[in-house]
Write a protein that holds these residues in place. Structure first.
Motif, short mmCIF file in Angstrom:
data_model
loop_
_atom_site.label_atom_id
_atom_site.label_comp_id
_atom_site.label_asym_id
_atom_site.label_seq_id
_atom_site.Cartn_x
_atom_site.Cartn_y
_atom_site.Cartn_z
N ILE A 1 0.83 -1.21 0.00
CA ILE A 1 0.00 0.00 0.00
C ILE A 1 0.86 1.25 0.00
N SER A 2 0.50 2.18 -0.87
CA SER A 2 1.03 3.53 -0.82
C SER A 2 -0.12 4.43 -0.40
N ASN A 3 0.10 5.26 0.61
CA ASN A 3 -1.00 6.05 1.18
C ASN A 3 -1.81 6.80 0.13
N GLY A 4 -1.10 7.44 -0.81
CA GLY A 4 -1.78 8.27 -1.80
C GLY A 4 -2.57 7.50 -2.82
N GLY A 5 -2.40 6.18 -2.87
CA GLY A 5 -3.14 5.38 -3.84
C GLY A 5 -4.34 4.66 -3.27
N LEU A 6 -4.52 4.71 -1.94
CA LEU A 6 -5.59 3.93 -1.31
C LEU A 6 -6.91 4.70 -1.36
N PHE A 7 -7.96 3.99 -1.74
CA PHE A 7 -9.31 4.54 -1.88
C PHE A 7 -10.26 3.52 -1.30
N TRP A 8 -11.16 3.95 -0.40
CA TRP A 8 -12.02 2.96 0.24
C TRP A 8 -13.46 3.45 0.35
N THR A 9 -14.38 2.52 0.58
CA THR A 9 -15.79 2.85 0.68
C THR A 9 -16.21 2.86 2.15
N ARG A 10 -17.41 3.33 2.40
CA ARG A 10 -17.92 3.40 3.76
C ARG A 10 -18.14 2.02 4.38
N HIS A 11 -18.09 0.98 3.56
CA HIS A 11 -18.31 -0.38 4.06
C HIS A 11 -17.01 -1.11 4.36
N ALA A 12 -15.87 -0.45 4.18
CA ALA A 12 -14.58 -1.09 4.46
C ALA A 12 -14.48 -1.44 5.93
N GLN A 13 -13.93 -2.63 6.21
CA GLN A 13 -13.79 -3.11 7.59
C GLN A 13 -12.34 -3.22 8.05
N SER A 14 -11.40 -3.16 7.12
CA SER A 14 -9.99 -3.33 7.49
C SER A 14 -9.52 -2.17 8.36
N PRO A 15 -8.72 -2.47 9.40
CA PRO A 15 -8.26 -1.44 10.34
C PRO A 15 -7.09 -0.64 9.77
N ILE A 16 -7.38 0.28 8.86
CA ILE A 16 -6.29 0.99 8.17
C ILE A 16 -5.73 2.16 8.98
N GLU A 17 -6.35 2.50 10.10
CA GLU A 17 -5.74 3.45 11.03
C GLU A 17 -4.88 2.65 12.00
N ILE A 18 -3.59 2.93 12.05
CA ILE A 18 -2.64 2.12 12.81
C ILE A 18 -2.67 2.54 14.28
N THR A 19 -2.65 1.56 15.16
CA THR A 19 -2.76 1.85 16.60
C THR A 19 -1.45 1.69 17.35
N CYS A 20 -0.40 1.19 16.70
CA CYS A 20 0.88 1.00 17.40
C CYS A 20 1.85 2.12 17.04
N THR A 21 2.92 2.22 17.80
CA THR A 21 3.94 3.25 17.59
C THR A 21 4.73 2.97 16.31
N CYS A 22 4.74 3.93 15.39
CA CYS A 22 5.51 3.71 14.16
C CYS A 22 5.61 5.02 13.39
N THR A 23 6.51 5.03 12.41
CA THR A 23 6.68 6.18 11.54
C THR A 23 5.61 6.16 10.45
N ALA A 24 5.51 7.29 9.72
CA ALA A 24 4.55 7.37 8.62
C ALA A 24 4.87 6.35 7.53
N VAL A 25 6.16 6.10 7.29
CA VAL A 25 6.55 5.12 6.27
C VAL A 25 6.13 3.72 6.69
N LEU A 26 6.41 3.35 7.93
CA LEU A 26 6.06 2.02 8.40
C LEU A 26 4.55 1.79 8.38
#
Length: 328
Positions: A170-195
């Protein structure tokens, strides 16, 4: 190209920004140039001087809304918050536009067409790269950032995770999602923007369509896109730690894949990466030994580099727990 659907879906664009008003203006103008006009944009400015606010005021577009972060979120936090699955705008579709990137006019329309036609909630759109952004006429790449990795089509989560062996996924600028997406794409652990991008690749729980026609532009310019403290030793330590975290994700993704998929990995036609590139990734991650696809000298060097990463890099405790407890 998929048929352009009727414009009956609101796209919510989240824009993290920091001290780059000229680039922010370019990004926002690319929104205004979209053939899909049913969109709303929220800007999250991490600049204490609120330079982004002047850009928004000058554009005077009622679809563009401005928020100055108080307190600051810093780069990784500001970007990550834009991937929340919350839906305060009651939107149908979502994407993140970092201030140094921009979209080509058909980005929204064609992504919506793909999502509807293939009945998926996640679309990964190919991007081209902008080099030498400091000059008047920057250079744009001929190839897309995903060209070496994927082919056009739907990937199961299991298959998509294996892209970590060869690249970022995944590249952040290429990801597009719908209101029905269930995947946890907001990261909850400590990490850099690249990681974060590697983790998003790893934790997907639903099919994703990779659309290979490039419709966005990603700026490759580290000096302009990071808050660099100028400490070379600290930079090297961060790089080693980043590579260790990526290696852990590679190994976890491989080990959690079925034996049948692992056996067919080198020849699986879903990936565009040549066999040598796949083999190099496996060797460096310490998932395979020397083989016919990589010269012995190169294989030994890759294994040594992998060992340096494996035993020299350090990762955050909550990241370790995330990988250990993942149930993908």
């Amino acid at each position: 190209m998929s048929p352009i659907p009727a414009q009956n879906g609101l796209v919510h664009v989240r824009v993290p920004t920091y001290k780059r008003p000229d680039l922010l203006l370019r990004a926002l103008k690319s929104l205004q140039s979209q053939t899909w006009t049913d969109w709303v944009c929220d800007i999250y400015d991490d600049d204490p001087d609120a330079a982004g606010g002047e850009v928004v005021q000058a554009l005077n577009d009622p679809r563009i809304h401005y928020t100055q972060n108080k307190p600051q979120r810093y780069a990784s936090g500001n970007i990550n918050a834009c991937f929340s699955l919350s839906n305060p705008r009651d939107a149908d579709y979502f994407c993140v536009l970092e201030d140094d990137n921009y979209l080509l006019p058909e980005f929204m329309a064609e992504n919506i067409a793909v999502a509807r036609e293939h009945k998926v909630n996640l679309v990964l759109r190919n991007q081209i790269t902008e080099f030498n952004s400091h000059v008047e006429v920057p250079t744009l790449s001929v190839e897309g950032v995903l060209d070496h990795l994927f082919k056009d089509g739907i990937y199961t989560p299991e298959m998509f995770r294996l892209s970590l062996i060869m690249g970022i996924g995944i590249s952040n600028g290429g990801l597009f999602w719908t209101r029905h997406a269930q995947s946890p794409i907001e990261i909850t652990c400590t990490c850099t923007a690249v990681l974060q991008e590697y983790i998003r690749t790893y934790i997907l729980t639903e099919p994703i369509y990779v659309a290979m026609k490039p419709l966005a532009v990603w700026m490759e310019n580290e000096a302009a896109t990071t808050r660099n403290d100028g400490d070379k030793a600290a930079y090297m330590r961060r790089e080693l730690n980043l590579k260790r975290a990526i290696q852990m994700l590679q190994r976890a993704a491989w080990q959690q894949t079925t034996p049948q998929v692992r056996r067919g990995f080198m020849t699986n036609p879903a990936f565009a990466t040549p066999a040598e590139g796949r083999a190099r990734g496996l060797i460096k991650a310490h998932l395979a030994g020397p083989n016919r696809h990589v010269p012995l000298k190169d294989a030994l060097e890759l294994a040594l580099r992998g060992a340096l990463i494996r035993f020299g890099g350090k990762t955050a405790t909550d990241f370790d727990e995330m990988v250990k407890n993942s149930t993908i």
